[in-house]
Scaffold this active site. Structure first.
Site, PDB file in Angstrom:
ATOM      1  N   TYR A  49      49.498  58.264  69.484  1.00 49.43           N
ATOM      2  CA  TYR A  49      50.097  59.062  68.421  1.00 49.43           C
ATOM      3  C   TYR A  49      48.994  59.674  67.560  1.00 49.43           C
ATOM      4  CZ  TYR A  49      54.734  57.164  69.496  1.00 49.43           C
ATOM      5  OH  TYR A  49      55.925  56.832  70.108  1.00 49.43           O
ATOM      6  N   GLU A  50      49.342  60.763  66.899  1.00 45.31           N
ATOM      7  CA  GLU A  50      48.384  61.577  66.143  1.00 45.31           C
ATOM      8  C   GLU A  50      47.629  60.802  65.068  1.00 45.31           C
ATOM      9  OE1 GLU A  50      48.741  65.565  63.335  1.00 45.31           O
ATOM     10  OE2 GLU A  50      50.240  65.191  64.893  1.00 45.31           O
ATOM     11  N   SER A  51      48.270  59.787  64.491  1.00 41.39           N
ATOM     12  CA  SER A  51      47.662  59.054  63.389  1.00 41.39           C
ATOM     13  C   SER A  51      46.597  58.062  63.828  1.00 41.39           C
ATOM     14  CB  SER A  51      48.741  58.317  62.594  1.00 41.39           C
ATOM     15  OG  SER A  51      49.548  57.540  63.468  1.00 41.39           O
TER      16      SER A  51
END
Length: 259
Positions: A49-51
């Protein structure tokens, strides 16, 4: 076991993820499909995921990329800059899994505005990391419900490039990877035609007619020479999906199916 069109869409999308692949996941429908794949046909898929979570294994679907469930269940968490520079731009992402508000015949995505950019009818959530995912992943899958408002002849704004203007447009733009390889909807599956890279229907979901797909598409949609029928969801797939949605609804105080 009876199923809804949304369940058919999610199951069909989940089946597209190969076991062991590294998948950069968007929030919403992509996350639901990717996690269903992890719980069924592809237990060794690596969800990023992007985070910063790598190898996330959430028991409930995340509300956002900042949801603590992702970090708590991940194999490791790295800075967002490393996710994009080392993993994505470094060519280590097999599949980017994206949603959209609008998509066109070449798999270009709009998640920015509906209408004129300066005076929009609707201001959408925006780009996030989608432009980089669409541009740098080895391949891209797109999932969204199908209607003439979402499958449009011309995007109001190109947020994330798919196959550009078609043909060798993506190559001329200098973008690596194959670009979008599938659009999965609640009616059908579309894949890019060789050469033109225009998306054509390659499979209809059970009970769906060509006329329904034509009516729900804002361009003159074409069909492949051979159009398959999507296999119905199995009891195992439906049970896993419904259990995931029920856990998520309980955790977030939602009605089942809202996640």
């Amino acid at each position: 076991m009876a199923y809804s069109t949304n369940e058919m869409m999610t199951v069909a999308a989940a089946r597209r993820l190969k076991n062991g692949s590294v998948c950069f996941v968007g929030i919403g429908l992509p996350s639901k499909a990717a996690n269903l794949a992890r719980l069924t046909s592809s237990p060794d898929v690596v969800l990023i995921y992007e985070s910063g979570p790598i190898g996330a294994k959430p028991s409930v679907l995340p509300l956002s990329i900042g949801d603590g469930e992702l970090a708590e269940t991940a194999d490791t968490v790295v800075p967002t800059g490393e996710i994009f520079r080392y993993w994505l731009q470094g060519g280590r992402i097999d599949v980017g899994f994206l949603g959209a508000a609008q998509v066109d015949r070449f798999g270009n995505i709009n998640t920015t505005v509906v209408g004129d950019y300066h005076q929009p009818k609707v201001r959408l959530p925006g780009a996030g990391g989608a432009p980089e995912i669409a541009g740098s992943a080895k391949s891209v899958l797109i999932i969204l419900k199908q209607s003439a408002r979402s499958f449009v002849d011309k995007l109001d704004f190109i947020t994330s490039v798919g196959h550009g203007e078609g043909g060798d447009s993506r190559k001329r733009l200098g973008l690596p990877g194959a670009g979008p390889v599938g659009i999965i909807t609640d009616l059908c599956i579309m894949e890019p035609e060789e050469g033109t890279h225009e998306f054509v229907v390659t499979a209809l979901h059970p009970g769906v007619t060509r006329e329904q797909v034509v009516a729900a598409t804002g361009w003159a949609i074409r069909f492949a020479d051979k159009v398959d029928t999507t296999a119905e969801p199995t009891d195992v797939e439906l049970t896993a999906l419904r259990d995931l949605e029920a856990r998520t609804a309980t955790a977030h105080g939602q009605a089942p199916g809202e996640a």
